[in-house]
Write an enzyme that holds these catalytic residues in place. Structure first.
Site, PDB file in Angstrom:
ATOM      1  N   ASN A  10       6.196   8.630  -1.511  1.00  0.00           N
ATOM      2  CA  ASN A  10       6.703   8.752  -0.144  1.00  0.00           C
ATOM      3  C   ASN A  10       7.224   7.376   0.265  1.00  0.00           C
ATOM      4  OD1 ASN A  10       7.060   9.027   2.601  1.00  0.00           O
ATOM      5  ND2 ASN A  10       4.910   9.464   3.077  1.00  0.00           N
ATOM      6  N   TRP A  11       8.532   7.257   0.340  1.00  0.00           N
ATOM      7  CA  TRP A  11       9.141   5.944   0.610  1.00  0.00           C
ATOM      8  C   TRP A  11       9.115   5.578   2.088  1.00  0.00           C
ATOM      9  CZ3 TRP A  11      14.122   6.001  -3.024  1.00  0.00           C
ATOM     10  CH2 TRP A  11      13.701   6.129  -4.352  1.00  0.00           C
ATOM     11  N   LYS A  12       8.677   6.507   2.920  1.00  0.00           N
ATOM     12  CA  LYS A  12       8.571   6.277   4.372  1.00  0.00           C
ATOM     13  C   LYS A  12       9.872   5.650   4.915  1.00  0.00           C
ATOM     14  CE  LYS A  12       3.593   6.218   3.974  1.00  0.00           C
ATOM     15  NZ  LYS A  12       2.295   5.727   4.422  1.00  0.00           N
ATOM     16  N   HIS A  95       2.379  14.837   7.701  1.00  0.00           N
ATOM     17  CA  HIS A  95       1.855  13.519   7.327  1.00  0.00           C
ATOM     18  C   HIS A  95       1.108  12.928   8.521  1.00  0.00           C
ATOM     19  CE1 HIS A  95       1.627   9.321   6.169  1.00  0.00           C
ATOM     20  NE2 HIS A  95       1.778   9.746   4.925  1.00  0.00           N
ATOM     21  N   GLU A  97       1.125  10.133   9.781  1.00  0.00           N
ATOM     22  CA  GLU A  97       1.976   9.331  10.682  1.00  0.00           C
ATOM     23  C   GLU A  97       2.752  10.239  11.635  1.00  0.00           C
ATOM     24  OE1 GLU A  97       3.765   7.118   7.494  1.00  0.00           O
ATOM     25  OE2 GLU A  97       1.806   6.217   7.128  1.00  0.00           O
ATOM     26  N   GLU A 167      -5.127  12.912   2.620  1.00  0.00           N
ATOM     27  CA  GLU A 167      -4.895  11.496   2.888  1.00  0.00           C
ATOM     28  C   GLU A 167      -5.792  11.050   4.036  1.00  0.00           C
ATOM     29  OE1 GLU A 167      -0.643  10.336   1.387  1.00  0.00           O
ATOM     30  OE2 GLU A 167      -0.542  10.930   3.480  1.00  0.00           O
ATOM     31  N   GLY A 173      -2.248   2.687   3.720  1.00  0.00           N
ATOM     32  CA  GLY A 173      -1.637   1.384   3.969  1.00  0.00           C
ATOM     33  C   GLY A 173      -2.637   0.284   4.281  1.00  0.00           C
ATOM     34  N   GLY A 234       2.309   5.796  -1.163  1.00  0.00           N
ATOM     35  CA  GLY A 234       3.175   5.152  -0.180  1.00  0.00           C
ATOM     36  C   GLY A 234       3.656   3.809  -0.695  1.00  0.00           C
ATOM     37  N   GLY A 235       2.980   2.738  -0.271  1.00  0.00           N
ATOM     38  CA  GLY A 235       3.409   1.369  -0.583  1.00  0.00           C
ATOM     39  C   GLY A 235       3.736   1.130  -2.052  1.00  0.00           C
TER      40      GLY A 235
HETATM   41  P1  13P Z   1      -0.202   4.069   1.017  1.00  0.00           P
HETATM   42  O1  13P Z   1      -0.154   4.415  -0.463  1.00  0.00           O
HETATM   43  O2  13P Z   1       0.733   2.980   1.394  1.00  0.00           O
HETATM   44  O3  13P Z   1      -1.610   3.857   1.478  1.00  0.00           O
HETATM   45  O4  13P Z   1       0.347   5.374   1.792  1.00  0.00           O
HETATM   46  C1  13P Z   1      -0.173   6.616   1.500  1.00  0.00           C
HETATM   47  C2  13P Z   1       0.659   7.638   2.167  1.00  0.00           C
HETATM   48  O5  13P Z   1       0.653   7.753   3.371  1.00  0.00           O
HETATM   49  C3  13P Z   1       1.516   8.488   1.341  1.00  0.00           C
HETATM   50  O6  13P Z   1       2.050   9.538   2.056  1.00  0.00           O
END
Ligand code: 13P
Length: 251
Positions: A10-12, A95, A97, A167, A173, A234-235
């Site tokens: 997930n590149w956000k 998600h 977020e 998650e 993050g 994510g990251g």
């Molecule tokens: P991180 O891997 O940056 O903790 O993010 C996880 C995430 O929210 C993937 O959707």
């Protein structure tokens, strides 16, 4: 039979179109025909170009969100028709977020899940508790409700196209990963909820990803757990040097 894992990036809200294409090309080269199922979800603005860059590879194209309607006067929303038009196969929904920063409710997320399925897309339904909820002993109530409400009205025949991503909000993050044991226990609980809805074989067959600070050095121990079937990253998905080794955690 060897288990096949589903690893998604997930590149956000990162990367311009050219940066996204560069990463997609690096990943295609680095991963080659690997044994796992791999998905990347760039920003909407880069979907078209990344689709082109991934042509002829095994990497599946995903979106990070989707509007709850097919078309109409919905300023700022993106419909499943538009996603399919670009070659999108999977879509991340609910998600944390989106739930926390944009106040998406279980009812809205459920509407999106049903629409995605009706349109032939594969939803990844994200669930997870905050630290406050965990410490108050509400983990199972929160996650159970998110699973039940998110899947409301989903036919048993469509379940195989749904992935659940657990998650824990406090692990996203933050560099804090749930221990593999803690994560596995929640995944097992999600299977109990799924079993109550769809029966044992369907619950057992369901793909449940873990997400939250997955890195090259913890991927293998997470994937070794019986109830963890993949990762939503994510990251560490933003660079081929870190996403590549997560996908290739077996080697
Ligand atoms: P991180 O891997 O940056 O903790 O993010 C996880 C995430 O929210 C993937 O959707």
């Amino acid at each position: 039979m060897m288990r096949k894992y589903y690893i998604a990036g997930n590149w956000k809200m990162h990367k311009t179109v050219s940066e996204s294409v560069a990463l997609a090309k690096e990943l295609a080269k680095e991963l080659g025909p690997c044994g796992e199922r791999v998905m990347v979800a760039p920003a909407f603005t880069a979907l078209s170009a990344v689709a082109e860059a991934l042509k002829g590879t095994n990497i599946v194209l995903g979106a990070q969100n989707m509007g709850p309607d097919l078309q109409g006067a919905h300023t700022g929303e993106v419909s499943p028709l538009m996603l399919k038009d670009l070659g999108v196969v999977a879509v991340i929904l609910g998600h944390s977020e989106r739930r926390h920063s944009y106040l998406e409710t279980d009812a809205l997320i459920n509407k999106k899940v049903l629409l995605a399925l009706a349109q032939g897309l594969e939803p990844i339904l994200c669930v997870g508790e905050t630290l406050e909820e965990r410490e108050a002993g509400k983990l199972e109530a929160v996650v159970g409700t998110q699973v039940r409400e998110g899947l409301k009205g989903v036919a048993a025949s469509d379940l195989a196209r749904v992935t659940i991503a657990y998650e824990p909000v406090w692990a996203i993050g933050t560099g804090k990963t749930a221990t593999p044991e803690d994560a596995d226990a929640v995944h097992a609980y999600i299977r109990v909820v799924l079993e109550s809805l769809y029966g044992k074989p369907a619950a057992k067959a369901m793909c449940i990803q873990y997400g939250g600070s997955v890195k090259p050095d913890n991927a293998a121990e997470l994937m070794a757990k019986p109830n963890i079937d993949g990762a939503l990253v994510g990251g560490a998905a933003l660079k081929a040097e870190t996403f590549g080794p997560i996908v290739k955690f077996r080697s």
